[in-house]
Design an enzyme around this catalytic site. Structure first.
Site, PDB file in Angstrom:
ATOM      1  N   MET A   9      22.997  26.034  10.518  1.00  0.00           N
ATOM      2  CA  MET A   9      23.370  27.426  10.786  1.00  0.00           C
ATOM      3  C   MET A   9      24.670  27.791  10.073  1.00  0.00           C
ATOM      4  SD  MET A   9      24.508  26.816  14.721  1.00  0.00           S
ATOM      5  CE  MET A   9      25.744  25.586  15.176  1.00  0.00           C
TER       6      MET A   9
ATOM      7  N   CYS B  22      30.787  24.573   6.388  1.00  0.00           N
ATOM      8  CA  CYS B  22      30.273  25.876   5.963  1.00  0.00           C
ATOM      9  C   CYS B  22      30.181  25.967   4.443  1.00  0.00           C
ATOM     10  CB  CYS B  22      31.163  27.001   6.497  1.00  0.00           C
ATOM     11  SG  CYS B  22      31.035  27.253   8.286  1.00  0.00           S
TER      12      CYS B  22
END
Length: 214
Positions: free
Chosen positions: A67, A80
């Site tokens: 995610m 990220c």
């Protein structure tokens, strides 16, 4: 009589990954590079090595990301960066390989830290000790040890709250490999992270930031 052997490869599943945590000012360049080298560059290396065989077989490339490839979260910048890169690489590859009949899918994992063992409480403490010891004095002065320790506790809680059931991941990877029409993205996560992902990805940024401000 001459025998001709044909080498065929149907699919590659890029599932190798490592993780870390820490705000940008506490995360060293070496940590950023280490995570990206495995999660992003490892995926690219393996894909490029086997892509000619997969292309000729009209097969599949399945990249396991998370995610964090579509939303940012404090103390997860290294994860990220590598996951955003994997998403971009997979999207470009999907467009390029469509004409060859190759299907490219991304598996976007939620919080499965406990199931994978990619991080645990002892590992978190070890990373935290190293980050604090290597941080500049001005960072120590401005953030303070109490704030840093709270972030470490939050990360331990993140580890403890993770899902231990990987059946959804297995089902999604299986579908990506065997379905005639696989999805471009599989969101393998629980309801909380699914909702948060879509709020972060689709609502105006100021509203999403306000809803999930720390």
């Amino acid at each position: 009589m001459q025998l001709i052997f044909s080498l065929c490869l149907w699919a590659v599943v890029n599932n190798a990954g490592i993780s870390t945590f820490g705000e940008v000012e506490f995360t060293s360049l070496e940590q950023f590079k280490e995570v990206a080298d495995v999660n992003l560059w490892g995926t690219i290396r393996v894909t490029k090595a086997f892509l000619p065989l997969i292309r000729r077989a009209k097969g599949r490339v399945v990249n396991v990301a998370s995610m964090f490839g579509r939303m940012g979260l404090a103390s997860h910048s290294a994860d990220c960066i590598s996951n955003y890169g994997m998403e971009a690489f997979s999207d470009c590859l999907r467009h390029e390989q469509r004409r060859w009949g190759v299907k490219v899918s991304i598996i976007e994992l939620g919080n499965y830290i406990a199931a994978t063992g990619i991080l645990n409480r002892n590992h978190v403490e070890s990373i935290a000790d190293r980050m604090w010891n290597e941080a500049a004095e001005i960072v120590h002065e401005d953030y303070g040890k109490a704030y840093f320790d709270r972030q470490t506790v939050i990360m331990k809680s993140f580890c403890n709250s993770s899902s231990k059931d990987v059946s959804l991941i297995i089902a999604d990877i299986t579908d990506a490999l065997t379905s005639r029409y696989p999805y471009s993205r599989y969101e393998s996560m629980n309801a909380y992270w699914w909702i948060r992902l879509h709020i972060s990805a689709h609502l105006p940024t100021p509203i999403a930031d306000w809803l999930y401000k720390l």
